[in-house]
Design a protein around this motif. Structure first.
Motif, mmCIF file in Angstrom:
data_model
loop_
_atom_site.group_PDB
_atom_site.id
_atom_site.type_symbol
_atom_site.label_atom_id
_atom_site.label_comp_id
_atom_site.label_asym_id
_atom_site.label_seq_id
_atom_site.Cartn_x
_atom_site.Cartn_y
_atom_site.Cartn_z
ATOM 1 N N LEU A 51 62.765 81.564 28.096
ATOM 2 C CA LEU A 51 62.705 80.280 28.792
ATOM 3 C C LEU A 51 62.870 80.560 30.273
ATOM 4 C CD1 LEU A 51 65.134 78.021 26.715
ATOM 5 C CD2 LEU A 51 62.648 78.071 26.600
ATOM 6 N N CYS A 52 61.956 80.116 31.076
ATOM 7 C CA CYS A 52 62.056 80.303 32.523
ATOM 8 C C CYS A 52 62.239 78.926 33.142
ATOM 9 C CB CYS A 52 60.801 80.984 33.061
ATOM 10 S SG CYS A 52 60.552 82.597 32.322
ATOM 11 N N ASN A 53 63.474 78.575 33.433
ATOM 12 C CA ASN A 53 63.740 77.211 33.841
ATOM 13 C C ASN A 53 64.923 77.110 34.794
ATOM 14 O OD1 ASN A 53 63.796 74.453 33.997
ATOM 15 N ND2 ASN A 53 63.687 74.119 31.815
ATOM 16 N N TYR A 54 65.128 78.075 35.627
ATOM 17 C CA TYR A 54 66.208 78.067 36.610
ATOM 18 C C TYR A 54 67.532 77.676 35.963
ATOM 19 C CZ TYR A 54 62.535 78.939 39.915
ATOM 20 O OH TYR A 54 61.487 79.526 40.566
ATOM 21 N N CYS A 55 68.380 76.956 36.662
ATOM 22 C CA CYS A 55 69.733 76.675 36.188
ATOM 23 C C CYS A 55 69.802 75.942 34.846
ATOM 24 C CB CYS A 55 70.515 75.901 37.248
ATOM 25 S SG CYS A 55 70.786 76.887 38.736
ATOM 26 N N PRO A 56 68.938 74.965 34.570
ATOM 27 C CA PRO A 56 69.062 74.282 33.272
ATOM 28 C C PRO A 56 68.567 75.119 32.095
ATOM 29 C CG PRO A 56 67.362 73.211 34.603
ATOM 30 C CD PRO A 56 67.967 74.299 35.438
ATOM 31 N N GLY A 57 68.027 76.302 32.345
ATOM 32 C CA GLY A 57 67.486 77.127 31.276
ATOM 33 C C GLY A 57 68.479 77.422 30.174
ATOM 34 N N PHE A 58 69.739 77.705 30.535
ATOM 35 C CA PHE A 58 70.742 78.004 29.516
ATOM 36 C C PHE A 58 70.986 76.787 28.638
ATOM 37 C CE2 PHE A 58 75.103 78.360 27.920
ATOM 38 C CZ PHE A 58 74.979 79.535 27.209
ATOM 39 N N VAL A 59 71.081 75.608 29.254
ATOM 40 C CA VAL A 59 71.300 74.379 28.482
ATOM 41 C C VAL A 59 70.125 74.142 27.536
ATOM 42 C CG1 VAL A 59 71.581 71.859 28.629
ATOM 43 C CG2 VAL A 59 72.762 73.368 30.254
ATOM 44 N N HIS A 60 68.905 74.335 28.035
ATOM 45 C CA HIS A 60 67.728 74.181 27.183
ATOM 46 C C HIS A 60 67.740 75.224 26.065
ATOM 47 C CE1 HIS A 60 66.037 71.102 29.672
ATOM 48 N NE2 HIS A 60 65.992 71.893 30.726
ATOM 49 N N GLY A 61 68.203 76.426 26.373
ATOM 50 C CA GLY A 61 68.305 77.469 25.354
ATOM 51 C C GLY A 61 69.280 77.097 24.250
ATOM 52 N N VAL A 62 70.426 76.548 24.626
ATOM 53 C CA VAL A 62 71.414 76.114 23.637
ATOM 54 C C VAL A 62 70.833 74.982 22.786
ATOM 55 C CG1 VAL A 62 73.673 75.014 23.326
ATOM 56 C CG2 VAL A 62 73.413 76.904 24.958
ATOM 57 N N ASN A 63 70.142 74.046 23.416
ATOM 58 C CA ASN A 63 69.515 72.955 22.653
ATOM 59 C C ASN A 63 68.475 73.485 21.674
ATOM 60 O OD1 ASN A 63 71.047 70.976 23.906
ATOM 61 N ND2 ASN A 63 69.522 70.582 25.477
ATOM 62 N N LEU A 64 67.654 74.427 22.129
ATOM 63 C CA LEU A 64 66.653 75.026 21.259
ATOM 64 C C LEU A 64 67.314 75.786 20.112
ATOM 65 C CD1 LEU A 64 63.708 75.681 20.607
ATOM 66 C CD2 LEU A 64 63.833 77.547 22.271
ATOM 67 N N ALA A 65 68.381 76.515 20.405
ATOM 68 C CA ALA A 65 69.112 77.249 19.369
ATOM 69 C C ALA A 65 69.633 76.295 18.302
ATOM 70 C CB ALA A 65 70.260 78.027 19.997
ATOM 71 N N GLN A 66 70.168 75.176 18.737
ATOM 72 C CA GLN A 66 70.691 74.177 17.791
ATOM 73 C C GLN A 66 69.578 73.672 16.873
ATOM 74 O OE1 GLN A 66 72.211 70.659 19.669
ATOM 75 N NE2 GLN A 66 73.239 69.964 17.840
ATOM 76 N N LEU A 67 68.413 73.391 17.423
ATOM 77 C CA LEU A 67 67.280 72.934 16.613
ATOM 78 C C LEU A 67 66.838 73.998 15.612
ATOM 79 C CD1 LEU A 67 65.166 71.169 19.385
ATOM 80 C CD2 LEU A 67 66.393 70.052 17.503
ATOM 81 N N ILE A 68 66.817 75.260 16.045
ATOM 82 C CA ILE A 68 66.404 76.353 15.166
ATOM 83 C C ILE A 68 67.368 76.499 13.991
ATOM 84 C CG2 ILE A 68 66.179 78.880 15.040
ATOM 85 C CD1 ILE A 68 65.036 78.718 17.929
ATOM 86 N N VAL A 69 68.670 76.443 14.267
ATOM 87 C CA VAL A 69 69.670 76.584 13.208
ATOM 88 C C VAL A 69 69.649 75.370 12.283
ATOM 89 C CG1 VAL A 69 72.141 76.744 12.724
ATOM 90 C CG2 VAL A 69 71.129 78.165 14.516
ATOM 91 N N ARG A 70 69.632 74.177 12.853
ATOM 92 C CA ARG A 70 69.599 72.964 12.017
ATOM 93 C C ARG A 70 68.322 72.851 11.187
ATOM 94 N NH1 ARG A 70 72.351 68.069 15.499
ATOM 95 N NH2 ARG A 70 74.463 68.871 15.322
ATOM 96 N N GLY A 71 67.247 73.428 11.677
ATOM 97 C CA GLY A 71 65.980 73.416 10.963
ATOM 98 C C GLY A 71 65.860 74.561 9.965
ATOM 99 N N ASP A 72 66.962 75.271 9.728
ATOM 100 C CA ASP A 72 67.001 76.397 8.788
ATOM 101 C C ASP A 72 65.966 77.481 9.097
ATOM 102 O OD1 ASP A 72 69.167 75.444 7.302
ATOM 103 O OD2 ASP A 72 67.865 74.180 6.072
#
Length: 143
Positions: free
Chosen positions: A108-129
């Motif tokens: 993810l290339c998104n400057y400062c909010p990139g980490f937050v977007h990464g955590v959100n994406l991680a949550q979706l991946i885990v919740r989606g099994d």
């Protein structure tokens, strides 16, 4: 979230030193940002190196033995040839016995909010099994 990890460069640089380098008046940085000092990386402490060490520290803190998905949050990929730091991070994890045999990496290339977007994406991946665990790594170097 089951664990976290960090790597910070050893050297600390205080504002007077940086203000002199940048030709700024004394007190300029702190008066505008509140920042009194920052970490300053050396030649060895590349973005890859720092990300790899932070990832290993996070995996150890979470007490996980396997990483299913790796999300790299970067400020930018602006080199002549774009590259991911996912492979060096995976190599570091594997070197210390963490299973990355089926691990995939997303940048993810998104400057400062990139980490937050990464955590959100991680949550979706885990919740989606789609993965049991996801390691989100952010690393930058402005020196």
């Amino acid at each position: 979230m089951i664990g976290s990890g960090i790597y910070l460069p050893e050297r600390r640089i205080k504002n007077p030193e940086l203000e002199e380098i940048l030709g700024l008046e004394s007190g300029f940085i702190e008066s505008r940002t509140g920042i009194k000092e920052r970490r300053w990386s050396n030649q060895e402490e590349t973005v890859n190196y720092m990300a790899s060490k932070a990832a290993l520290n996070a995996a150890r803190d979470a007490k996980i033995k396997k990483v299913d998905q790796l999300i790299i949050a970067r400020d930018l990929i602006a080199t002549r040839r774009a590259y991911s730091i996912g492979l060096p991070v995976m190599q570091e994890l594997e070197k210390f016995g963490i299973d990355i045999s089926n691990c995939t990496s997303v940048d993810l290339c998104n400057y400062c909010p990139g980490f937050v977007h990464g955590v959100n994406l991680a949550q979706l991946i885990v919740r989606g099994d789609q993965a049991e665990n996801v390691l989100v790594v952010a690393s930058t170097d402005y020196t």
